[in-house]
Design a protein around this motif. Structure first.
Motif, PDB file in Angstrom:
ATOM      1  N   ILE A 178       1.647  11.472   8.631  1.00 21.85           N
ATOM      2  CA  ILE A 178       0.932  10.233   8.928  1.00 21.85           C
ATOM      3  C   ILE A 178      -0.518  10.340   8.474  1.00 21.85           C
ATOM      4  O   ILE A 178      -1.073   9.394   7.886  1.00 21.85           O
ATOM      5  CB  ILE A 178       0.999   9.917  10.436  1.00 21.85           C
TER       6      ILE A 178
ATOM      7  N   LEU B 271      -0.632   9.905   4.696  1.00 21.47           N
ATOM      8  CA  LEU B 271      -0.450   8.514   4.287  1.00 21.47           C
ATOM      9  C   LEU B 271      -1.695   7.675   4.572  1.00 21.47           C
ATOM     10  O   LEU B 271      -2.099   6.836   3.766  1.00 21.47           O
ATOM     11  CB  LEU B 271       0.755   7.909   5.012  1.00 21.47           C
ATOM     12  N   SER B 272      -2.294   7.900   5.746  1.00 25.85           N
ATOM     13  CA  SER B 272      -3.443   7.085   6.149  1.00 25.85           C
ATOM     14  C   SER B 272      -4.673   7.350   5.274  1.00 25.85           C
ATOM     15  O   SER B 272      -5.545   6.488   5.159  1.00 25.85           O
ATOM     16  CB  SER B 272      -3.795   7.347   7.617  1.00 25.85           C
TER      17      SER B 272
ATOM     18  N   ARG C  81      -0.750  -0.412   2.913  1.00 26.46           N
ATOM     19  CA  ARG C  81      -0.502  -0.350   4.360  1.00 26.46           C
ATOM     20  C   ARG C  81       0.739  -1.132   4.778  1.00 26.46           C
ATOM     21  O   ARG C  81       1.117  -1.138   5.943  1.00 26.46           O
ATOM     22  CB  ARG C  81      -1.733  -0.866   5.120  1.00 26.46           C
TER      23      ARG C  81
ATOM     24  N   LEU D 170       8.132   2.844   6.985  1.00 26.23           N
ATOM     25  CA  LEU D 170       8.476   4.199   7.397  1.00 26.23           C
ATOM     26  C   LEU D 170       9.749   4.128   8.223  1.00 26.23           C
ATOM     27  O   LEU D 170       9.987   3.139   8.917  1.00 26.23           O
ATOM     28  CB  LEU D 170       7.358   4.828   8.233  1.00 26.23           C
TER      29      LEU D 170
ATOM     30  N   ASN E 113       5.661  -1.643   9.898  1.00 25.93           N
ATOM     31  CA  ASN E 113       5.187  -1.115   8.616  1.00 25.93           C
ATOM     32  C   ASN E 113       4.154  -0.031   8.924  1.00 25.93           C
ATOM     33  O   ASN E 113       3.888   0.275  10.096  1.00 25.93           O
ATOM     34  CB  ASN E 113       4.610  -2.217   7.708  1.00 25.93           C
ATOM     35  N   LEU E 114       3.570   0.542   7.888  1.00 29.13           N
ATOM     36  CA  LEU E 114       2.608   1.624   8.093  1.00 29.13           C
ATOM     37  C   LEU E 114       1.402   1.148   8.892  1.00 29.13           C
ATOM     38  O   LEU E 114       0.910   1.861   9.777  1.00 29.13           O
ATOM     39  CB  LEU E 114       2.155   2.180   6.733  1.00 29.13           C
ATOM     40  N   HIS E 115       0.914  -0.055   8.606  1.00 28.65           N
ATOM     41  CA  HIS E 115      -0.254  -0.584   9.315  1.00 28.65           C
ATOM     42  C   HIS E 115       0.013  -0.675  10.816  1.00 28.65           C
ATOM     43  O   HIS E 115      -0.810  -0.253  11.632  1.00 28.65           O
ATOM     44  CB  HIS E 115      -0.614  -1.966   8.765  1.00 28.65           C
TER      45      HIS E 115
ATOM     46  N   TYR F 258       2.251   0.954  12.571  1.00 26.09           N
ATOM     47  CA  TYR F 258       2.415   2.271  13.177  1.00 26.09           C
ATOM     48  C   TYR F 258       1.067   2.976  13.348  1.00 26.09           C
ATOM     49  O   TYR F 258       0.832   3.626  14.375  1.00 26.09           O
ATOM     50  CB  TYR F 258       3.363   3.143  12.359  1.00 26.09           C
TER      51      TYR F 258
END
Length: 361
Positions: free
Chosen positions: A113, A116-117, A124, A128, A169-171, A173
């Motif tokens: 994480i 990715l960030s 974003r 995942l 989505n990633l944002h 999470y």
């Protein structure tokens, strides 16, 4: 007048500088659309990339999917090793979905994480997911529904988010991962023969897999988490299956009591359409609809309440009661909140209306 040519000169310089930027076409790059990571041991992880390589044809630009796999101790080392395997430079700028196997998620996903960030090349809005099984096997499997594995998985998850599955989505999470008083969740996938199944929802606490629920409970979680627009739910009524469709709902979380000893009320306003159901022993439609409304109200209340208690037993807070308390009350002791959360009184209240019906009697 001496500044007369200044503006045109600046524009010309900018155009020259722009033309000097490196320009790599899709035909010359290995575009990573999906990445899978599997647990090997405490020190090693296995990474598998599905790479779309584009070739020009007379009709259009088409993609062939090839797979690269290697083992290393970090994500960066996996990327470096795979670069040496590829005949074209690997690009992660078009990454669509990243998969992590269940054992890796249990061991901890913080390093993934964080990676990715911090990567500005990755959007974003990527997806995942946690996989029950091997991500390598899932990535390398050929699926008939789409031309690439990434487009198949992306379409499957996103179309379910329009109905019973919560938005992810990633944002979203990262908001939970870095936030206080809230735990994150991701889709929970499983490969069955020649297709992929959305098995349920995986919940993570401090970057580690803590709990999962089946897809059959996803609507109840979504209702308490966010607005619903096109949900679908079946309920048994007098021995017949009654299906409520086009379910829309909105949620409000109310806090009662003192900051040190809060109580929560989850208010849900639910509306939906009931399909035609035969063989029901009622002589008129209005009384029948009223009874079904009462049964659906009771059903939703029981299911949502049971799910809240399940979260409290597992000491996870994906709905974000702690976050709501922190944002609305002053001087909240989050350490104390973590200790008291499993015993905090949380009530669910349902207001349900059937707006249309095709029931025949």
């Amino acid at each position: 007048m001496k500044y007369k040519w200044l503006c045109p000169s600046i524009i010309a310089c900018l155009m020259l500088l722009t033309s000097c930027m490196p320009n790599v076409s899709v035909e010359d790059a290995a575009i990573v659309q999906i990445a899978g990571y599997d647990f090997v041991d405490k020190d090693q992880i296995k990474g598998t990339f599905a790479v779309a390589q584009y070739t020009k044809s007379e009709q259009k630009t088409s993609a062939n999917e090839v797979y690269l796999s290697t083992t290393a101790n970090t994500v960066k080392n996996i990327h470096a090793k795979l670069q040496r395997q590829s005949s074209r430079p690997i690009s992660t700028g078009k990454l669509t979905i990243a998969l992590y196997d269940k054992e890796l998620a249990k061991d901890g996903m913080s390093k993934f994480i964080d990676s990715l960030s911090r990567d500005p090349r990755i959007g974003r809005d990527i997806l995942l997911a946690i996989v029950d099984g091997s991500t390598e096997e899932m990535v390398k499997m050929k699926y008939e529904q789409n031309n690439t594995t990434a487009s198949y998985m992306k379409g499957m998850i996103e179309h379910n988010m329009y109905s019973n599955f919560p938005n992810t989505n990633l944002h979203n999470y990262l908001h939970a991962y870095f936030g206080q008083g809230i735990d994150g969740f991701l889709p929970y996938l499983e490969k069955i023969k020649d297709h992929i199944k959305l098995k349920g929802i995986a919940f993570l606490k401090d970057g580690r897999l803590a709990h999962t629920i089946p897809y059959s409970k996803s609507l109840f979680f979504k209702m308490m988490k966010e607005e619903v627009r096109e949900g679908v739910q079946e309920m048994n009524f007098q021995g017949e299956g009654v299906m409520m469709e086009s379910i829309s709902s909105d949620v409000e979380i109310h806090i009662k009591g003192e900051t040190e000893n809060p109580e929560f009320l989850v208010k849900l306003n639910v509306r939906g359409i009931v399909n035609e159901v035969s063989n029901l022993s009622h002589s008129s439609t209005p009384p029948l609809v009223e009874k079904i409304e009462k049964e659906f109200t009771k059903f939703f209340n029981e299911q949502c309440t049971a799910l809240v208690h399940e979260f409290q037993e597992q000491n996870i807070d994906p709905i974000g009661f702690g976050n709501a308390l922190k944002n609305r009350r002053r001087n909240v002791d989050m350490k104390k909140w973590q200790e008291q959360y499993p015993e905090v009184p949380i009530e669910v209240e349902i207001q349900l209306e059937i707006t249309e019906t095709g029931i025949s009697t």
